[in-house]
Motif scaffolding. Structure first.
Motif, mmCIF file in Angstrom:
data_model
loop_
_atom_site.group_PDB
_atom_site.id
_atom_site.type_symbol
_atom_site.label_atom_id
_atom_site.label_comp_id
_atom_site.label_asym_id
_atom_site.label_seq_id
_atom_site.Cartn_x
_atom_site.Cartn_y
_atom_site.Cartn_z
ATOM 1 N N GLN A 182 25.332 21.175 -29.597
ATOM 2 C CA GLN A 182 26.645 21.645 -30.043
ATOM 3 C C GLN A 182 26.580 22.392 -31.380
ATOM 4 O O GLN A 182 27.603 22.645 -32.005
ATOM 5 C CB GLN A 182 27.614 20.457 -30.124
ATOM 6 N N ASN A 183 25.372 22.727 -31.815
ATOM 7 C CA ASN A 183 25.144 23.568 -33.003
ATOM 8 C C ASN A 183 25.565 22.927 -34.326
ATOM 9 O O ASN A 183 25.878 23.630 -35.286
ATOM 10 C CB ASN A 183 25.843 24.924 -32.839
ATOM 11 N N TYR A 184 25.553 21.597 -34.384
ATOM 12 C CA TYR A 184 25.741 20.921 -35.666
ATOM 13 C C TYR A 184 24.464 21.004 -36.493
ATOM 14 O O TYR A 184 24.505 21.016 -37.717
ATOM 15 C CB TYR A 184 26.107 19.447 -35.457
ATOM 16 N N ILE A 185 23.330 21.015 -35.794
ATOM 17 C CA ILE A 185 22.024 21.163 -36.432
ATOM 18 C C ILE A 185 21.217 22.157 -35.604
ATOM 19 O O ILE A 185 21.597 22.511 -34.485
ATOM 20 C CB ILE A 185 21.255 19.825 -36.517
ATOM 21 N N ARG A 186 20.082 22.610 -36.163
ATOM 22 C CA ARG A 186 19.190 23.498 -35.424
ATOM 23 C C ARG A 186 18.297 22.672 -34.501
ATOM 24 O O ARG A 186 17.947 21.529 -34.856
ATOM 25 C CB ARG A 186 18.316 24.285 -36.398
ATOM 26 N N PRO A 187 17.922 23.194 -33.357
ATOM 27 C CA PRO A 187 17.031 22.438 -32.456
ATOM 28 C C PRO A 187 15.760 21.968 -33.154
ATOM 29 O O PRO A 187 15.265 20.867 -32.872
ATOM 30 C CB PRO A 187 16.727 23.441 -31.342
ATOM 31 N N GLU A 188 15.242 22.788 -34.071
ATOM 32 C CA GLU A 188 13.998 22.410 -34.757
ATOM 33 C C GLU A 188 14.203 21.248 -35.739
ATOM 34 O O GLU A 188 13.232 20.667 -36.237
ATOM 35 C CB GLU A 188 13.373 23.606 -35.488
ATOM 36 N N ASP A 189 15.457 20.917 -36.038
ATOM 37 C CA ASP A 189 15.724 19.790 -36.942
ATOM 38 C C ASP A 189 15.523 18.443 -36.255
ATOM 39 O O ASP A 189 15.372 17.416 -36.937
ATOM 40 C CB ASP A 189 17.155 19.849 -37.487
ATOM 41 N N ILE A 190 15.541 18.418 -34.922
ATOM 42 C CA ILE A 190 15.448 17.141 -34.207
ATOM 43 C C ILE A 190 14.176 16.391 -34.589
ATOM 44 O O ILE A 190 14.202 15.189 -34.851
ATOM 45 C CB ILE A 190 15.516 17.354 -32.680
ATOM 46 N N ALA A 191 13.052 17.095 -34.645
ATOM 47 C CA ALA A 191 11.782 16.442 -34.975
ATOM 48 C C ALA A 191 11.834 15.831 -36.370
ATOM 49 O O ALA A 191 11.278 14.750 -36.608
ATOM 50 C CB ALA A 191 10.635 17.445 -34.880
ATOM 51 N N ARG A 192 12.509 16.496 -37.301
ATOM 52 C CA ARG A 192 12.633 15.974 -38.671
ATOM 53 C C ARG A 192 13.469 14.695 -38.673
ATOM 54 O O ARG A 192 13.160 13.723 -39.377
ATOM 55 C CB ARG A 192 13.270 17.018 -39.584
ATOM 56 N N LEU A 193 14.534 14.702 -37.885
ATOM 57 C CA LEU A 193 15.400 13.528 -37.809
ATOM 58 C C LEU A 193 14.660 12.338 -37.208
ATOM 59 O O LEU A 193 14.778 11.209 -37.707
ATOM 60 C CB LEU A 193 16.647 13.846 -36.977
ATOM 61 N N ILE A 194 13.898 12.586 -36.165
ATOM 62 C CA ILE A 194 13.141 11.508 -35.539
ATOM 63 C C ILE A 194 12.062 10.995 -36.490
ATOM 64 O O ILE A 194 11.781 9.789 -36.540
ATOM 65 C CB ILE A 194 12.512 11.972 -34.205
ATOM 66 N N ALA A 195 11.469 11.889 -37.280
ATOM 67 C CA ALA A 195 10.472 11.465 -38.276
ATOM 68 C C ALA A 195 11.110 10.524 -39.290
ATOM 69 O O ALA A 195 10.505 9.521 -39.691
ATOM 70 C CB ALA A 195 9.878 12.685 -38.972
ATOM 71 N N PHE A 196 12.342 10.829 -39.704
ATOM 72 C CA PHE A 196 13.068 9.933 -40.615
ATOM 73 C C PHE A 196 13.281 8.582 -39.954
ATOM 74 O O PHE A 196 13.032 7.537 -40.543
ATOM 75 C CB PHE A 196 14.419 10.547 -40.999
ATOM 76 N N ARG A 197 13.767 8.592 -38.714
ATOM 77 C CA ARG A 197 14.053 7.346 -38.003
ATOM 78 C C ARG A 197 12.801 6.485 -37.862
ATOM 79 O O ARG A 197 12.836 5.277 -38.027
ATOM 80 C CB ARG A 197 14.634 7.684 -36.631
ATOM 81 N N ASN A 198 11.679 7.139 -37.582
ATOM 82 C CA ASN A 198 10.438 6.400 -37.364
ATOM 83 C C ASN A 198 9.881 5.791 -38.643
ATOM 84 O O ASN A 198 9.255 4.733 -38.601
ATOM 85 C CB ASN A 198 9.386 7.318 -36.731
ATOM 86 N N ASP A 199 10.100 6.452 -39.783
ATOM 87 C CA ASP A 199 9.579 5.930 -41.054
ATOM 88 C C ASP A 199 10.438 6.439 -42.214
ATOM 89 O O ASP A 199 10.117 7.467 -42.830
ATOM 90 C CB ASP A 199 8.123 6.349 -41.250
ATOM 91 N N PRO A 200 11.546 5.755 -42.523
ATOM 92 C CA PRO A 200 12.445 6.206 -43.585
ATOM 93 C C PRO A 200 11.786 6.320 -44.960
ATOM 94 O O PRO A 200 12.267 7.067 -45.814
ATOM 95 C CB PRO A 200 13.542 5.127 -43.602
ATOM 96 N N SER A 201 10.692 5.572 -45.176
ATOM 97 C CA SER A 201 10.033 5.614 -46.492
ATOM 98 C C SER A 201 9.214 6.884 -46.690
ATOM 99 O O SER A 201 8.858 7.238 -47.813
ATOM 100 C CB SER A 201 9.134 4.384 -46.673
ATOM 101 N N ASP A 202 8.889 7.590 -45.587
ATOM 102 C CA ASP A 202 8.128 8.833 -45.656
ATOM 103 C C ASP A 202 9.137 10.000 -45.731
ATOM 104 O O ASP A 202 9.791 10.309 -44.761
ATOM 105 C CB ASP A 202 7.239 8.974 -44.438
ATOM 106 N N GLU A 203 9.226 10.623 -46.901
ATOM 107 C CA GLU A 203 10.234 11.660 -47.099
ATOM 108 C C GLU A 203 9.724 13.070 -46.806
ATOM 109 O O GLU A 203 10.368 14.063 -47.141
ATOM 110 C CB GLU A 203 10.771 11.577 -48.538
ATOM 111 N N SER A 204 8.568 13.174 -46.163
ATOM 112 C CA SER A 204 8.000 14.502 -45.912
ATOM 113 C C SER A 204 8.873 15.334 -44.976
ATOM 114 O O SER A 204 8.784 16.564 -44.986
ATOM 115 C CB SER A 204 6.607 14.371 -45.309
#
Length: 214
Positions: free
Chosen positions: A186-208
């Motif tokens: 629905q264009n709230y975020i870019r498709p390429e942002d999904i991987a970044r979001l999942i990276a956050f979910r998987n390890d919130p302490s890793d801010e890369s």
């Protein structure tokens, strides 16, 4: 539309959940997060509130058929527990974050019978600490906690591990992965942002992930 996707779309439409991967929010714990959640806003949106409360009732019927009462978490789960209990014709109560310092000094409000089979109603689960405190209080009071229903869960490993250790089940209307998927569609975020979001979910302490899209 599948229930998970319907609720995700609903939450995004009223900005109860929205994303800011380029300028993260800071949680009280200090964790930097690309997502902000305020499911209390659903109470002010009657149509979406209806989707949520009927959805919670559906999850309880499908997963906790023996439920005899609903118990809301303080404060966000109280209204959702009350409305869902009304739909289902069940008793409800709620658990305070701390015991009252006056009157009967209750921490559990509403009638709870020993051995009563209850379902805890929560709005949001991240690391699971607060809702598991509620489960423990109810168990200590003699309740048989069948499990938890919630509107949204992050699916963080810490939360999943805590739930498993406490031997408690949680079923959510929608989750982090679904909301990320719908947000991209629905264009709230870019498709390429999904991987970044999942990276956050998987390890919130890793801010890369914060600079991952630049």
């Amino acid at each position: 539309m599948e229930l998970k996707h319907q609720i995700a779309s609903d939450l995004l439409s009223i900005k109860a959940v929205f994303f800011r991967p380029e300028e993260p929010f800071i949680w009280a714990s200090g964790i930097k997060s690309p997502v902000y959640c305020d499911n209390r806003l659903t109470l002010s949106a009657p149509e979406i509130r209806g989707h949520i409360e009927n959805g919670l009732a559906q999850l309880i019927r499908e997963n906790y058929l023996e439920a005899e009462a609903l118990m809301g978490t303080s404060t966000a789960g109280i209204a959702h527990a009350a409305i869902t209990a009304h739909i289902m014709g069940l008793p409800m109560g709620y658990v305070r974050s701390g015991a009252k310092d006056h009157g009967r000094k209750n921490q559990i409000e509403g009638r709870l019978e020993p051995g009563q089979k209850v379902v805890v109603v929560e709005d949001l689960i991240s690391t699971g600490g607060s809702v598991l405190e509620v489960v423990e209080i109810l168990r200590e009071a003699g309740a048989e906690v069948l499990g938890i229903v919630s509107i949204f869960t992050y699916g963080m490993k810490k939360g999943l591990d805590r739930m498993a250790a406490a031997n408690v089940k949680n079923v959510s209307l929608t989750d982090f992965d679904t909301i990320a998927e719908v947000a991209a569609q629905q264009n709230y975020i870019r498709p390429e942002d999904i991987a970044r979001l999942i990276a956050f979910r998987n390890d919130p302490s890793d801010e890369s992930w914060i600079g991952g899209g630049k």
